[in-house]
Design an enzyme around this catalytic site. Sequence first.
Site, PDB file in Angstrom:
ATOM      1  N   ASP A   1       0.837  -1.212   0.000  1.00 51.52           N
ATOM      2  CA  ASP A   1       0.000   0.000   0.000  1.00 51.52           C
ATOM      3  C   ASP A   1       0.866   1.254   0.000  1.00 51.52           C
ATOM      4  OD1 ASP A   1      -2.325   1.484   0.061  1.00 51.52           O
ATOM      5  OD2 ASP A   1      -2.566   1.354   2.234  1.00 51.52           O
TER       6      ASP A   1
ATOM      7  N   HIS B   1       2.827   3.528  -8.993  1.00 50.94           N
ATOM      8  CA  HIS B   1       2.662   2.092  -9.250  1.00 50.94           C
ATOM      9  C   HIS B   1       3.919   1.521  -9.913  1.00 50.94           C
ATOM     10  CE1 HIS B   1      -1.323   2.189  -7.775  1.00 50.94           C
ATOM     11  NE2 HIS B   1      -1.828   2.896  -8.758  1.00 50.94           N
TER      12      HIS B   1
ATOM     13  N   LEU C   1      10.645 -20.969  -4.897  1.00 52.00           N
ATOM     14  CA  LEU C   1       9.696 -20.033  -4.292  1.00 52.00           C
ATOM     15  C   LEU C   1       8.391 -19.972  -5.094  1.00 52.00           C
ATOM     16  CD1 LEU C   1       9.015 -17.497  -2.467  1.00 52.00           C
ATOM     17  CD2 LEU C   1      10.181 -16.128  -4.218  1.00 52.00           C
TER      18      LEU C   1
HETATM   19  C1  FPP Z   1      -1.928   0.155  -3.397  1.00 57.54           C
HETATM   20  O1  FPP Z   1      -1.445   1.480  -3.353  1.00 57.54           O
HETATM   21  C2  FPP Z   1      -1.346  -0.539  -4.525  1.00 57.54           C
HETATM   22  C3  FPP Z   1      -2.037  -1.075  -5.571  1.00 57.54           C
HETATM   23  C4  FPP Z   1      -3.498  -0.996  -5.677  1.00 57.54           C
HETATM   24  C5  FPP Z   1      -1.340  -1.717  -6.689  1.00 57.54           C
HETATM   25  C6  FPP Z   1      -0.148  -2.558  -6.331  1.00 57.54           C
HETATM   26  C7  FPP Z   1       0.624  -2.737  -7.536  1.00 57.54           C
HETATM   27  C8  FPP Z   1       1.966  -2.815  -7.617  1.00 57.54           C
HETATM   28  C9  FPP Z   1       2.865  -2.817  -6.459  1.00 57.54           C
HETATM   29  C10 FPP Z   1       2.543  -2.802  -8.967  1.00 57.54           C
HETATM   30  C11 FPP Z   1       2.923  -4.017  -9.649  1.00 57.54           C
HETATM   31  C12 FPP Z   1       2.089  -5.221  -9.644  1.00 57.54           C
HETATM   32  C13 FPP Z   1       2.323  -6.245 -10.493  1.00 57.54           C
HETATM   33  C14 FPP Z   1       1.665  -7.547 -10.249  1.00 57.54           C
HETATM   34  C15 FPP Z   1       3.217  -6.133 -11.655  1.00 57.54           C
HETATM   35  P1  FPP Z   1      -2.472   2.671  -3.509  1.00 57.54           P
HETATM   36  O2  FPP Z   1      -2.523   3.050  -4.943  1.00 57.54           O
HETATM   37  O3  FPP Z   1      -3.783   2.279  -2.913  1.00 57.54           O
HETATM   38  O4  FPP Z   1      -1.796   3.781  -2.667  1.00 57.54           O
HETATM   39  P2  FPP Z   1      -2.521   4.935  -1.854  1.00 57.54           P
HETATM   40  O5  FPP Z   1      -3.316   4.260  -0.774  1.00 57.54           O
HETATM   41  O6  FPP Z   1      -1.375   5.720  -1.313  1.00 57.54           O
HETATM   42  O7  FPP Z   1      -3.359   5.697  -2.835  1.00 57.54           O
END
Ligand code: FPP
Length: 258
Positions: free
Chosen positions: A37, A54, A148
Amino acid sequence: MFPVWKGVFRRQKASKLESDMPCRPEEIPVHVAVIMDGNGRWARRRALPRAAGHHAGMLAMREVIRAADDWGIKVLTLYSFSTENWKRPRQEIDYLWQLVDEFFKLDIQELVERNVHIRILGDPSQLPLATQQTIARALEQTKANSGLTVQFALNYGSRWEIVRAVQQIATRIEELEISVSDIDEQMVSDALATAGLPDPDLLIRTAGDQRISNFLLWQIAYAEFVFVDVMWPEFTRQHFYSAIQAFVARERRFGGLK
Ligand code: FPP
């Protein structure tokens, strides 16, 4: 044939990393689950678009996969896109699928070399076709791997998974294959997307919030939680190391007495 130099490279890397272990090998958590997150907040603080957060999150994720493999963790589950994330702007969702596509294309070679077995938790049928195809190729290329296991939770929600499990079990009852009294914890576990894998020992969530957000609700019954304040793109091998050390310091009693 596997080139000789690759074997040498892997051995050298393993011995170099022995001192890098966060704990004794027998103490290492078997299954680590991560709620990644804070990508959006990381980007906002830098006046960057959410997509940049992201992308940076994908780079952090790559390092965590490498560390998990180097340290001998057996299962790593990464919350990558929840069933609730569809509420986000279309542009952000499209970018996330593009990123998934990019990650699997760029990293598949290394994942294969590391003997990583990829699994997907969730329903990929709603993803863009190109992303579905890239994922299917990655699953095929790693299906025989014994190292893994990395589970990407993509279009995943724990309630979706539990409803699906209940439907599956109810169908078996309806078809007179089993009776109600046959239902036990093992049967429920076996009907979940994580079937066949041990439950998480350690759940890490970054970015300061202390909630579960519909992630592995059944499976985390006895997981240890470690909440880390840094945003996911800032999460390094060192943070992962510290989270494992915090896990090792916990006394796990599983409801019993020590
Ligand atoms: C949450 O942060 C994160 C996500 C919804 C996406 C997670 C994705 C990745 C780490 C990228 C790569 C994934 C793959 C499988 C290649 P948020 O956007 O909710 O953050 P915020 O709460 O600060 O807005």
